[in-house]
Design a protein around this motif. Structure first.
Motif, PDB file in Angstrom:
ATOM      1  N   ASP A   1       3.330  -6.103   7.053  1.00 11.86           N
ATOM      2  CA  ASP A   1       3.340  -7.246   7.993  1.00 11.86           C
ATOM      3  C   ASP A   1       1.746  -7.668   7.699  1.00 11.86           C
ATOM      4  N   PRO A   2       1.506  -8.898   7.999  1.00 14.40           N
ATOM      5  CA  PRO A   2       0.087  -9.382   7.919  1.00 14.40           C
ATOM      6  C   PRO A   2      -1.066  -8.717   8.670  1.00 14.40           C
ATOM      7  N   GLN A   3      -0.635  -8.030   9.849  1.00 14.74           N
ATOM      8  CA  GLN A   3      -1.512  -7.430  10.849  1.00 14.74           C
ATOM      9  C   GLN A   3      -1.545  -5.886  10.298  1.00 14.74           C
ATOM     10  N   ASN A   4      -1.188  -5.387   9.173  1.00 20.53           N
ATOM     11  CA  ASN A   4      -1.219  -4.092   8.610  1.00 20.53           C
ATOM     12  C   ASN A   4      -1.036  -2.929   9.482  1.00 20.53           C
ATOM     13  N   THR A   5       0.169  -3.274  10.392  1.00 13.43           N
ATOM     14  CA  THR A   5       0.464  -2.464  11.299  1.00 13.43           C
ATOM     15  C   THR A   5       1.887  -1.447  10.725  1.00 13.43           C
ATOM     16  N   LEU A   6       2.556  -2.099   9.923  1.00  9.60           N
ATOM     17  CA  LEU A   6       3.857  -1.661   9.626  1.00  9.60           C
ATOM     18  C   LEU A   6       3.867  -1.278   7.971  1.00  9.60           C
ATOM     19  N   GLU A   7       4.151   0.224   8.151  1.00  6.91           N
ATOM     20  CA  GLU A   7       4.060   0.631   6.774  1.00  6.91           C
ATOM     21  C   GLU A   7       5.444   0.949   5.989  1.00  6.91           C
ATOM     22  N   ALA A   8       5.631   0.902   4.856  1.00  9.59           N
ATOM     23  CA  ALA A   8       6.822   1.026   4.234  1.00  9.59           C
ATOM     24  C   ALA A   8       7.314   2.528   4.446  1.00  9.59           C
TER      25      ALA A   8
ATOM     26  N   SER B   1      11.238   5.407  14.895  1.00  7.72           N
ATOM     27  CA  SER B   1      11.618   4.147  15.048  1.00  7.72           C
ATOM     28  C   SER B   1      11.858   3.438  14.080  1.00  7.72           C
ATOM     29  N   PRO B   2      13.363   2.806  14.069  1.00  6.05           N
ATOM     30  CA  PRO B   2      13.614   2.176  12.438  1.00  6.05           C
ATOM     31  C   PRO B   2      12.921   0.737  12.341  1.00  6.05           C
ATOM     32  N   ILE B   3      12.939   0.479  11.220  1.00  5.77           N
ATOM     33  CA  ILE B   3      12.285  -0.676  10.940  1.00  5.77           C
ATOM     34  C   ILE B   3      13.244  -2.146  11.135  1.00  5.77           C
ATOM     35  N   ASP B   4      12.672  -2.885  11.922  1.00  6.37           N
ATOM     36  CA  ASP B   4      13.254  -4.282  11.958  1.00  6.37           C
ATOM     37  C   ASP B   4      12.966  -5.015  10.838  1.00  6.37           C
TER      38      ASP B   4
END
Length: 716
Positions: A185-192, A265-268
């Motif tokens: 994400d652009p906010q750099n919060t969601l890691e692969a 938590s699963p990724i949306d």
């Protein structure tokens, strides 16, 4: 893009000579070891009524004689044209010899039979050691189905599988530029996400016959089930959370309490823009790839450290392609594992063939965007590039003359005969990439994508050029050939005994115009004086996933589809690798582009890049990746069939291609898709499925395997 499966089956001239006899693993039930290994064949329907002999008149007799003469003339003339007789060219009729071999069942041992690798005995080794009148007693580590309690969880727990270097370690940073973590994400919060593997193998799992995990440097000591491999990308959790579901009726013992607790938590996945995610990843790491790059804070690449290459991983799609949930999860895995988690070493692209030439995608941005959005899922819009055959006609205008034989009767610019053209154009228009992977949508990999690619690259870089073309013309069978060093020496002995001149640098032949060879293709010394030195440490220009063979030693149907070489001269020597899946260097694609555009040279897609590499002395290799078979072939028979066909008609790259049907990788393989669907939990040929998994040894857990083609993913 037309699949290779459909086009080869339609064009094989053997189908015109004999009744269809291919085994269809999608329809023919596989036989157990205790039952007949022959496939079931339906009896011909009985004929009702009687034929009445018509009255024979002189006119009717004359008509029959003329008709018989014409048919005989056509048949004889057609086969005389190819220089072979009907009896030599006749395709062998099934059932084939390999169908009589015992079936291998270790693929279907589930996760309740897991053992650590040091206790593992493969199915083939188990039979060799423990089946027979003088066999020793079974070791205690061999689980049997009657001892398995279906309520028991797997004996080993899944763990994150991370094949990347430790980018933050002092050892890595000593020689390499630093790697900045990338996010979805652009906010750099969601890691692969990470994927998960079990640290062991199902006891008596079947081993591959061709290739080697260890040789390519990727795991053989871990196995992957469908949850650990695909759950991070949407499998097993509901659409309202951003997943696909798909696991409601699946055997899932041990998943909820162990795997899901580790995943968190699963990724949306709704709303992910893969094009922007890849671009952000590159921008955070661009000093890894260019000494001239400057970061926003003014920092540059350290001058004393290695630069990394950039690679384009290109999937060949087309308008109207059905993006199933399984395909979407596969794409997400490729982008996450190759690009996002590697710090931008790869960019994944969709190269989409617009099949309707009347759509002017080159004339209007609006038409281009409308076409793209109507044919590609939204999350992949930013990684898709459109092309059409009409565009190829303008870029490669011809004239293309002096064709030896166009067996398919298709135009040069069509995807059927010119699948390499848009790849050459893509490379020409994207100078930021050093290498290009040409991938097909019907490929699946049960392991980790980054480990596969890097293992292949590192292996190829270590290969010396001496004997490389000759080794790459054969399948490596470890249980028959021994170590890779043994195989290398064996092939070298064959070269010496054959009396043929080994391939060493560019191939010179009589021609009426060729591009100059690159200087680096010239050998530094003679073949005899090379101690397997030249080429070591050099990146390969061409990597293929089937052998690089001489088509003139086979009856492969497209071996003479050669255009642009003066017909008054002998045809050029050439090489082929079936299936266009490959990794190609920028240098090779630029040479192929110039040969096509400037010299008007052209060949069938599977023959063109290998032949350009062959002519100009580029480093090329067949990658000995693991290939499994569903039958227990005797090793001598396997080696002789695939590596030493006695006549061109018996080559496995022609009328002998039926020998691949029970393998996991070839254009006509049936076992690959059947095994993949069993791994997904489906029922195949009245075997497998949720009930059998729940009552038996559990869901499948496979070694890393490259499977092709996956025709569909619907269960029975």
């Amino acid at each position: 893009m037309v699949s290779l499966t459909s086009r080869f089956s339609k064009l094989n001239p053997g189908n015109l000579l004999t009744a269809k006899s291919k085994v269809d693993h999608e329809k023919v039930p596989l036989d157990s070891l205790k039952s007949s290994p022959l496939p079931r064949w339906s009896a011909s329907p009985s004929r009702k009524g009687r034929f009445h002999m018509p009255r024979l008149t002189f006119t009717r007799l004359l008509f029959y004689l003329v008709l018989t003469f014409m048919c005989a003339t056509l048949l004889f003339g057609g086969f005389w044209r190819h220089g072979q007789t009907l009896f030599i060219e006749r395709r062998p009729r099934g059932p084939f010899r390999w169908q009589r071999y015992p079936r291998l069942n270790g693929f279907y041992n589930g996760i309740r039979t897991l053992v650590p690798y040091n206790e593992f005995v493969s199915e083939q080794s188990f039979k060799d050691r423990f089946i027979g009148p003088d066999s020793p007693p079974l070791p205690s580590s061999i689980p049997t189905l009657n001892k398995i309690d279906p309520s028991d969880p797997p004996p080993l727990d899944p763990a994150p599988y991370i094949p990347y270097p430790d980018y933050e370690s002092a050892e890595y940073l000593k020689d390499n530029q630093p790697v900045q973590k990338c996010y979805l994400d652009p906010q750099n919060t969601l890691e692969a996400p990470d994927i998960y593997a079990y640290p062991g193998l199902p006891q008596n799992m079947t081993e591959p016959f061709f290739g080697s995990h260890q040789l390519l440097g990727f795991t053989k000591k871990n196995c992957f089930d469908r949850f650990g491999r695909l759950a991070p990308y949407g499998y097993g959790y509901p659409p309202e959370l951003g997943g696909f579901g798909l696991a409601d009726n699946s055997e899932k013992n041990g998943v909820v309490e162990k795997l899901w607790s580790q995943m968190g938590s699963p990724i949306d996945w709704r709303g992910i823009d893969w094009g922007k995610a890849q671009k952000r990843c590159y921008e955070r790491n661009k000093i890894r790839f260019s000494k001239d790059a400057v970061m926003p804070d003014g920092s540059k690449a350290a001058p004393n450290k290695k630069m990394s290459t950039r690679q384009a991983f290109i999937l060949r799609a087309w308008t109207g392609y059905d993006y199933s949930p399984w395909q979407i999860m596969s794409l997400r895995a490729m982008i996450s594992e190759l690009s996002i988690k590697s710090g931008g070493e790869y960019d994944v692209h969709l190269l989409v063939h617009v099949k309707d030439n009347n759509i002017p995608i080159w004339a209007s941005d609006e038409v281009y965007e409308t076409t793209l959005r109507a044919n590609v899922p939204e999350e992949f819009w930013g990684i898709a590039s459109l092309w059409s055959e009409k565009q190829m006609e303008t870029i490669y205008p011809g004239p293309f003359e002096w064709n030896i034989e166009n067996d398919s009767k298709q135009p040069i610019h069509g995807v059927y005969r010119g699948a390499h053209l848009p790849l050459q154009v893509f490379a020409h228009e994207h100078p930021e990439y050093d290498f290009f992977w040409n991938w097909e949508m019907d490929l699946r990999f049960t392991g980790h994508n980054y480990e596969l690619n890097q293992g292949i690259i590192n292996w190829a870089k270590d290969q010396p050029r001496k004997g490389l073309w000759e080794r790459s013309a054969k399948y490596y069978i470890p249980r028959k050939h021994g170590s890779w060093r043994d195989f290398r020496d064996l092939v070298e002995k064959e070269i010496e005994d054959s009396g043929e001149k080994p391939i060493w640098g560019p191939v010179n032949f009589e021609n009426s115009g060729m591009l100059d060879h690159p200087l680096e293709s010239s050998p530094p010394h003679s073949y005899e004086h090379d101690n397997y030195e030249w080429g070591v440490g050099e990146e390969a220009d061409l990597l293929t996933f089937n052998p690089l063979f001489d088509p003139l030693k086979t009856n492969w149907v497209f071996r003479n589809d050669v255009t642009g070489y003066n017909l008054s001269l002998p045809p050029p020597p050439r090489r082929t690798s079936i299936i266009t899946v490959s990794r190609l260097s920028r240098k090779l694609l630029e040479y192929a582009h110039e040969e096509e555009f400037r010299m008007r040279h052209h060949m069938f897609p599977e023959m063109w890049p290998p032949t350009v590499a062959f002519h100009h002395g580029f480093k090329a290799a067949y990658v000995p990746h693991p290939i499994f078979f569903d039958r227990e072939w005797p090793l001598n028979v396997l080696d002789n069939t695939f590596n030493f066909p006695p006549t061109p008609s018996e080559s496995v790259f022609g009328f002998g291609e039926h020998n691949h049907e029970g393998s996991t990788f070839y254009y006509n393989s049936g076992f690959s898709s059947a095994l993949w669907r069993r791994w997904l939990g489906s029922k195949e040929n009245n075997e497998g499925g949720a009930a059998e998994e729940k009552e038996g040894s559990g869901r499948l857990c496979l070694m890393p395997a490259l499977l092709h083609p996956i025709k569909h993913e619907r269960s029975d």
